[in-house]
Design a protein around this motif. Structure first.
Motif, mmCIF file in Angstrom:
data_model
loop_
_atom_site.group_PDB
_atom_site.id
_atom_site.type_symbol
_atom_site.label_atom_id
_atom_site.label_comp_id
_atom_site.label_asym_id
_atom_site.label_seq_id
_atom_site.Cartn_x
_atom_site.Cartn_y
_atom_site.Cartn_z
ATOM 1 N N PHE A 24 0.835 -1.192 0.000
ATOM 2 C CA PHE A 24 0.000 0.000 0.000
ATOM 3 C C PHE A 24 0.875 1.249 0.000
ATOM 4 N N THR A 25 0.440 2.227 -0.759
ATOM 5 C CA THR A 25 1.220 3.467 -0.817
ATOM 6 C C THR A 25 0.797 4.458 0.251
ATOM 7 N N ASN A 26 -0.453 4.295 0.745
ATOM 8 C CA ASN A 26 -0.894 5.180 1.826
ATOM 9 C C ASN A 26 -1.958 4.481 2.666
ATOM 10 N N VAL A 27 -2.320 5.101 3.760
ATOM 11 C CA VAL A 27 -3.272 4.522 4.705
ATOM 12 C C VAL A 27 -4.661 4.402 4.077
ATOM 13 N N THR A 76 -9.056 -1.174 0.948
ATOM 14 C CA THR A 76 -8.931 -2.607 0.699
ATOM 15 C C THR A 76 -9.571 -3.405 1.833
ATOM 16 N N GLY A 77 -9.324 -2.977 3.065
ATOM 17 C CA GLY A 77 -9.928 -3.647 4.212
ATOM 18 C C GLY A 77 -11.442 -3.563 4.177
ATOM 19 N N LYS A 78 -11.974 -2.394 3.834
ATOM 20 C CA LYS A 78 -13.428 -2.220 3.751
ATOM 21 C C LYS A 78 -14.012 -3.070 2.637
ATOM 22 N N ASP A 79 -13.352 -3.103 1.489
ATOM 23 C CA ASP A 79 -13.831 -3.920 0.366
ATOM 24 C C ASP A 79 -13.875 -5.400 0.749
ATOM 25 N N GLN A 80 -12.849 -5.865 1.441
ATOM 26 C CA GLN A 80 -12.821 -7.265 1.867
ATOM 27 C C GLN A 80 -13.921 -7.551 2.887
ATOM 28 N N PHE A 81 -14.131 -6.620 3.805
ATOM 29 C CA PHE A 81 -15.202 -6.794 4.789
ATOM 30 C C PHE A 81 -16.561 -6.830 4.104
ATOM 31 N N ASP A 82 -16.797 -5.936 3.161
ATOM 32 C CA ASP A 82 -18.068 -5.909 2.432
ATOM 33 C C ASP A 82 -18.295 -7.213 1.668
#
Length: 84
Positions: A2-5, A11-17
C-alpha cells in the motif's frame, strides 16, 4: 504494498463488504434449505398418517399389501423429487 493509509483502509473495507455479502447469501441459503426440509418432513408425516389409517381400514391382506406398496412408491418418488 500500500502506498498510503487510505488505500489500506479501502482494501480492508472492500474485503469486509465481500465477506458480509457472502455471509448474507450463506444464511439465506441455509434458511431456504431448512424451510424445504421442514415442509418435506411435514408432508411425509401426513402421508404416513394417511397410509396408517388406510391400513387400519383395509378389509383384506391383499388390500393392506396394495396400500403399503402404494405408500412405498409414493415415498420413494417424493424422496427422489426432493433430492433433486
Amino acid at each position: 504494498m500500500f502506498t498510503n493509509v487510505e488505500d489500506m483502509q479501502k482494501t480492508g473495507k472492500d474485503q469486509f463488504d465481500a465477506m458480509a455479502a457472502v455471509s448474507k447469501a450463506y444464511t439465506k441459503g441455509g434458511q431456504q434449505i431448512a424451510t424445504e426440509a421442514t415442509d418435506f418432513t411435514k408432508k411425509s408425516f401426513e402421508t404416513a398418517s394417511a397410509t396408517a389409517e388406510k391400513l387400519a381400514n383395509a378389509k383384506s391382506i391383499e388390500a393392506a399389501v396394495q396400500v403399503q406398496a402404494d405408500y412405498v412408491k409414493e415415498a420413494y418418488d417424493s424422496f427422489i423429487a426432493q433430492s433433486k
